[in-house]
Motif scaffolding. Structure first.
Motif, PDB file in Angstrom:
ATOM      1  N   LEU A 106       0.839  -1.189   0.000  1.00  0.00           N
ATOM      2  CA  LEU A 106       0.000   0.000   0.000  1.00  0.00           C
ATOM      3  C   LEU A 106       0.879   1.247   0.000  1.00  0.00           C
ATOM      4  CD1 LEU A 106      -2.115  -2.134   0.679  1.00  0.00           C
ATOM      5  CD2 LEU A 106      -3.072  -0.567   2.385  1.00  0.00           C
ATOM      6  N   THR A 107       0.562   2.189  -0.867  1.00  0.00           N
ATOM      7  CA  THR A 107       1.318   3.430  -0.950  1.00  0.00           C
ATOM      8  C   THR A 107       0.373   4.573  -1.302  1.00  0.00           C
ATOM      9  OG1 THR A 107       3.312   4.466  -1.876  1.00  0.00           O
ATOM     10  CG2 THR A 107       1.927   3.215  -3.401  1.00  0.00           C
ATOM     11  N   GLY A 108       0.917   5.801  -1.365  1.00  0.00           N
ATOM     12  CA  GLY A 108       0.094   6.972  -1.628  1.00  0.00           C
ATOM     13  C   GLY A 108       0.337   7.560  -3.003  1.00  0.00           C
ATOM     14  N   ARG A 109      -0.491   8.517  -3.367  1.00  0.00           N
ATOM     15  CA  ARG A 109      -0.369   9.159  -4.674  1.00  0.00           C
ATOM     16  C   ARG A 109       0.853  10.062  -4.755  1.00  0.00           C
ATOM     17  NH1 ARG A 109      -4.150   8.101  -8.102  1.00  0.00           N
ATOM     18  NH2 ARG A 109      -6.235   7.428  -7.459  1.00  0.00           N
ATOM     19  N   ALA A 110       1.417  10.429  -3.622  1.00  0.00           N
ATOM     20  CA  ALA A 110       2.582  11.317  -3.618  1.00  0.00           C
ATOM     21  C   ALA A 110       3.898  10.552  -3.600  1.00  0.00           C
ATOM     22  CB  ALA A 110       2.521  12.258  -2.406  1.00  0.00           C
ATOM     23  N   GLU A 111       3.861   9.240  -3.779  1.00  0.00           N
ATOM     24  CA  GLU A 111       5.078   8.434  -3.642  1.00  0.00           C
ATOM     25  C   GLU A 111       6.125   8.797  -4.695  1.00  0.00           C
ATOM     26  OE1 GLU A 111       6.835   5.073  -1.381  1.00  0.00           O
ATOM     27  OE2 GLU A 111       5.737   6.953  -1.117  1.00  0.00           O
ATOM     28  N   TYR A 112       7.381   8.748  -4.268  1.00  0.00           N
ATOM     29  CA  TYR A 112       8.500   9.130  -5.136  1.00  0.00           C
ATOM     30  C   TYR A 112       8.684   8.121  -6.273  1.00  0.00           C
ATOM     31  CZ  TYR A 112      13.199  10.448  -6.598  1.00  0.00           C
ATOM     32  OH  TYR A 112      14.292  10.822  -7.340  1.00  0.00           O
ATOM     33  N   GLY A 113       9.120   8.612  -7.430  1.00  0.00           N
ATOM     34  CA  GLY A 113       9.198   7.816  -8.642  1.00  0.00           C
ATOM     35  C   GLY A 113      10.029   6.558  -8.527  1.00  0.00           C
ATOM     36  N   SER A 114      11.202   6.614  -7.917  1.00  0.00           N
ATOM     37  CA  SER A 114      12.043   5.427  -7.789  1.00  0.00           C
ATOM     38  C   SER A 114      11.374   4.372  -6.923  1.00  0.00           C
ATOM     39  CB  SER A 114      13.407   5.805  -7.200  1.00  0.00           C
ATOM     40  OG  SER A 114      14.156   6.571  -8.111  1.00  0.00           O
ATOM     41  N   ASN A 115      10.692   4.815  -5.866  1.00  0.00           N
ATOM     42  CA  ASN A 115       9.981   3.868  -5.009  1.00  0.00           C
ATOM     43  C   ASN A 115       8.880   3.161  -5.791  1.00  0.00           C
ATOM     44  OD1 ASN A 115      11.556   5.323  -3.237  1.00  0.00           O
ATOM     45  ND2 ASN A 115       9.876   6.151  -2.054  1.00  0.00           N
ATOM     46  N   VAL A 116       8.151   3.929  -6.584  1.00  0.00           N
ATOM     47  CA  VAL A 116       7.076   3.352  -7.392  1.00  0.00           C
ATOM     48  C   VAL A 116       7.629   2.288  -8.339  1.00  0.00           C
ATOM     49  CG1 VAL A 116       5.395   3.846  -9.203  1.00  0.00           C
ATOM     50  CG2 VAL A 116       5.574   5.364  -7.220  1.00  0.00           C
ATOM     51  N   LEU A 117       8.749   2.576  -8.987  1.00  0.00           N
ATOM     52  CA  LEU A 117       9.339   1.599  -9.903  1.00  0.00           C
ATOM     53  C   LEU A 117       9.733   0.323  -9.165  1.00  0.00           C
ATOM     54  CD1 LEU A 117      11.547   3.948 -12.109  1.00  0.00           C
ATOM     55  CD2 LEU A 117       9.332   2.934 -12.688  1.00  0.00           C
ATOM     56  N   PRO A 353       7.186  14.902 -14.460  1.00  0.00           N
ATOM     57  CA  PRO A 353       6.026  14.008 -14.367  1.00  0.00           C
ATOM     58  C   PRO A 353       6.371  12.592 -13.909  1.00  0.00           C
ATOM     59  CG  PRO A 353       5.855  15.356 -16.336  1.00  0.00           C
ATOM     60  CD  PRO A 353       7.213  15.639 -15.737  1.00  0.00           C
ATOM     61  N   GLY A 354       7.504  12.046 -14.381  1.00  0.00           N
ATOM     62  CA  GLY A 354       7.867  10.684 -14.035  1.00  0.00           C
ATOM     63  C   GLY A 354       8.418  10.506 -12.639  1.00  0.00           C
ATOM     64  N   HIS A 355       8.598  11.600 -11.900  1.00  0.00           N
ATOM     65  CA  HIS A 355       9.129  11.488 -10.539  1.00  0.00           C
ATOM     66  C   HIS A 355       8.030  11.295  -9.502  1.00  0.00           C
ATOM     67  CE1 HIS A 355      13.270  13.508 -11.481  1.00  0.00           C
ATOM     68  NE2 HIS A 355      13.031  12.421 -12.189  1.00  0.00           N
ATOM     69  N   THR A 356       6.786  11.576  -9.871  1.00  0.00           N
ATOM     70  CA  THR A 356       5.631  11.270  -9.011  1.00  0.00           C
ATOM     71  C   THR A 356       4.513  10.775  -9.924  1.00  0.00           C
ATOM     72  OG1 THR A 356       5.107  13.644  -9.093  1.00  0.00           O
ATOM     73  CG2 THR A 356       6.096  12.828  -7.067  1.00  0.00           C
ATOM     74  N   GLN A 357       4.639   9.530 -10.347  1.00  0.00           N
ATOM     75  CA  GLN A 357       3.782   8.995 -11.404  1.00  0.00           C
ATOM     76  C   GLN A 357       2.304   9.026 -11.038  1.00  0.00           C
ATOM     77  OE1 GLN A 357       6.491   7.518 -10.005  1.00  0.00           O
ATOM     78  NE2 GLN A 357       7.583   6.191 -11.431  1.00  0.00           N
ATOM     79  N   GLY A 364      -2.388  15.761 -13.379  1.00  0.00           N
ATOM     80  CA  GLY A 364      -2.009  16.231 -14.700  1.00  0.00           C
ATOM     81  C   GLY A 364      -1.506  17.660 -14.741  1.00  0.00           C
ATOM     82  N   VAL A 365      -0.808  18.108 -13.694  1.00  0.00           N
ATOM     83  CA  VAL A 365      -0.374  19.514 -13.628  1.00  0.00           C
ATOM     84  C   VAL A 365       1.116  19.707 -13.888  1.00  0.00           C
ATOM     85  CG1 VAL A 365      -2.229  20.132 -12.046  1.00  0.00           C
ATOM     86  CG2 VAL A 365      -0.015  19.395 -11.115  1.00  0.00           C
ATOM     87  N   HIS A 366       1.878  18.650 -13.911  1.00  0.00           N
ATOM     88  CA  HIS A 366       3.334  18.784 -14.051  1.00  0.00           C
ATOM     89  C   HIS A 366       3.715  18.989 -15.517  1.00  0.00           C
ATOM     90  CE1 HIS A 366       3.623  17.625  -9.884  1.00  0.00           C
ATOM     91  NE2 HIS A 366       2.884  16.548 -10.138  1.00  0.00           N
ATOM     92  N   PRO A 367       4.800  19.752 -15.760  1.00  0.00           N
ATOM     93  CA  PRO A 367       5.764  20.296 -14.811  1.00  0.00           C
ATOM     94  C   PRO A 367       5.298  21.611 -14.174  1.00  0.00           C
ATOM     95  CG  PRO A 367       6.468  20.793 -17.024  1.00  0.00           C
ATOM     96  CD  PRO A 367       5.235  19.949 -17.166  1.00  0.00           C
ATOM     97  N   LEU A 368       5.713  21.787 -12.921  1.00  0.00           N
ATOM     98  CA  LEU A 368       5.481  23.014 -12.170  1.00  0.00           C
ATOM     99  C   LEU A 368       6.834  23.625 -11.814  1.00  0.00           C
ATOM    100  CD1 LEU A 368       2.878  21.560  -9.635  1.00  0.00           C
ATOM    101  CD2 LEU A 368       2.356  22.890 -11.691  1.00  0.00           C
ATOM    102  N   VAL A 369       6.850  24.918 -11.568  1.00  0.00           N
ATOM    103  CA  VAL A 369       8.058  25.547 -11.042  1.00  0.00           C
ATOM    104  C   VAL A 369       8.139  25.217  -9.554  1.00  0.00           C
ATOM    105  CG1 VAL A 369       9.353  27.687 -10.739  1.00  0.00           C
ATOM    106  CG2 VAL A 369       7.839  27.411 -12.715  1.00  0.00           C
TER     107      VAL A 369
END
Length: 395
Positions: A106-117, A353-357, A364-369
């Motif tokens: 179980l994980t969240g929507r804010a999980e970091y990209g490497s962790n998701v992979l 975008p790929g860092h927080t899939q 759908g807002v990335h990229p952001l400053v």
């Protein structure tokens, strides 16, 4: 934003403050002179007497780094292992857990990209299932849904305390309460939180915590660490064993090194380790409550002023928000805004975008400053950044 910190003195001890307006502490914080001296001094010692000999001479200071990190996190030195980056630290914890078909992560929507992979790889390799817990009305991990989703198949809850792509602070103490009650291991990615505000492992209730030196701790790049609760160690089988982590039994077997050292590697950059130790000592001497109070206040100050600009929207989620601020202009690309800021001497970056899939799919807002001040920044610097942002957004 009154604190007991002497901001001008701290800026004077930070060489980078003379060259740039640094709002990329979520990428890498500026080194202080004491940290720089620790790194360079050890390299000079290695050059003078040899690498092994320098490590032997500095052994008490090296051992003190474990004690300093333990004080920072609220654990014990035996529960700390050092790494060359936070992802390797997180991987060491995650890949030590056994998974089988039907198990759930179980994980969240804010999980970091490497962790998701890593989750996806283990799911493909073992037949485990990755379950993404939805956000609540504040945009943070919905702890009521987490509690509902945990069942006898759940083998891990993995959560990023603060995402790389925004100012959200997830309600991790409530996550810890839920996982403890369920008897499920809780792996916390604290890469963006340690050094920014207090992180107490006992208060949070995590079982494993990974972090980095280079961000809000202001340590050198090439440093990471892992804290593992001592009581969990018997249930973990590190994915890699070598002469630092295992002890040969004289025949055809071995035993694990005691404590979290079973995750460690023998070779490391002791110059970087000592630099990390200097950065941790500085954070402890300033006091993490004071550091957190100022950092979060600067983030709020910046977020409020950016939100007031015509045609600019900030995108930070959560009931609680930190010093990472993300924003976008309605009619100008985020990379163009970042280019204007950098040309004006302001260090910022953009989200990927790929860092927080899962967040990318959801919003759908990335990229952001991304702008990320820290305690040594000033309100005047933030005002300068806002003016440049406004100019770029109006172009």
């Amino acid at each position: 934003m009154d604190t007991n910190m002497d901001i001008e003195a701290l800026r004077g001890e930070t060489p980078g403050c003379a060259n740039r307006l640094h709002l990329n502490n979520a990428g890498a914080g500026l080194l202080s002179r004491r940290t720089l001296s620790a790194v360079v001094g050890h390299l000079e010692l290695e050059a003078a007497i040899g690498g092994y000999e320098a490590a032997d001479r500095k052994r008490p200071e090296i051992d003190a780094v474990y004690a300093g990190l333990a004080r920072l996190l609220g654990g014990s030195p035996d529960e700390i292992a050092l790494f060359d980056n936070a992802t390797h630290a997180w991987n060491a914890a995650f890949y030590s857990l056994p998974f089988a078909p039907g198990d759930r992560i179980l994980t969240g929507r804010a999980e970091y990209g490497s962790n998701v992979l890593a989750y996806l790889q283990i799911a493909r390799r073992t037949g485990a299932e990755v379950v993404v817990v939805p956000n609540d009305e504040h945009g943070q991990l919905d702890t009521a849904e987490l509690a509902r989703l945990i069942d006898e198949r759940t083998r891990l809850v993995g959560v990023s305390h603060v995402p790389t792509s925004g100012g959200l602070v997830n309600p991790v103490a409530e996550v810890g309460r839920i996982t403890r009650a369920a008897g499920v291991p809780f792996l916390l990615d604290a890469t963006q939180s340690v050094g920014q505000f207090p992180v107490d492992v006992a208060e949070i209730g995590a079982d494993m915590v990974s972090g980095t030196g280079r961000k809000f701790l202001r340590g050198p790049r090439g440093t990471g660490f892992l804290w593992v609760r001592e009581a969990l160690l018997p249930a973990l089988e590190p994915n890699v064993v070598e002469i630092e982590s295992g002890v040969w039994d004289g025949a055809l077997g071995f035993s694990w090194a005691p404590g979290a050292r079973r995750f460690a590697t023998w070779e490391m950059s002791y110059a970087n380790v000592l630099g990390l130790g200097a950065a941790v000592d500085q954070a402890l001497s300033l006091g993490m409550p004071a550091v957190g109070e100022r950092a979060l206040a600067l983030g709020g100050y910046l977020r409020e002023r950016l939100s007031a600009l015509p045609g600019v929207t900030t995108y930070d989620l959560g009931r609680e928000r930190c010093a990472i601020v993300t924003a976008k202009a309605d009619s100008v690309a985020s990379e163009r805004i970042a280019e204007v800021l950098r040309a004006g001497g302001v260090n910022v970056t953009t989200t990927v975008p790929g860092h927080t899939q899962f967040d990318t799919v959801d919003r759908g807002v990335h990229p952001l400053v991304r702008l990320s001040p820290h305690y040594y920044n000033t309100e005047e610097e933030l005002d300068t950044a806002v003016r440049l942002f406004a100019t770029a957004a109006a172009a």
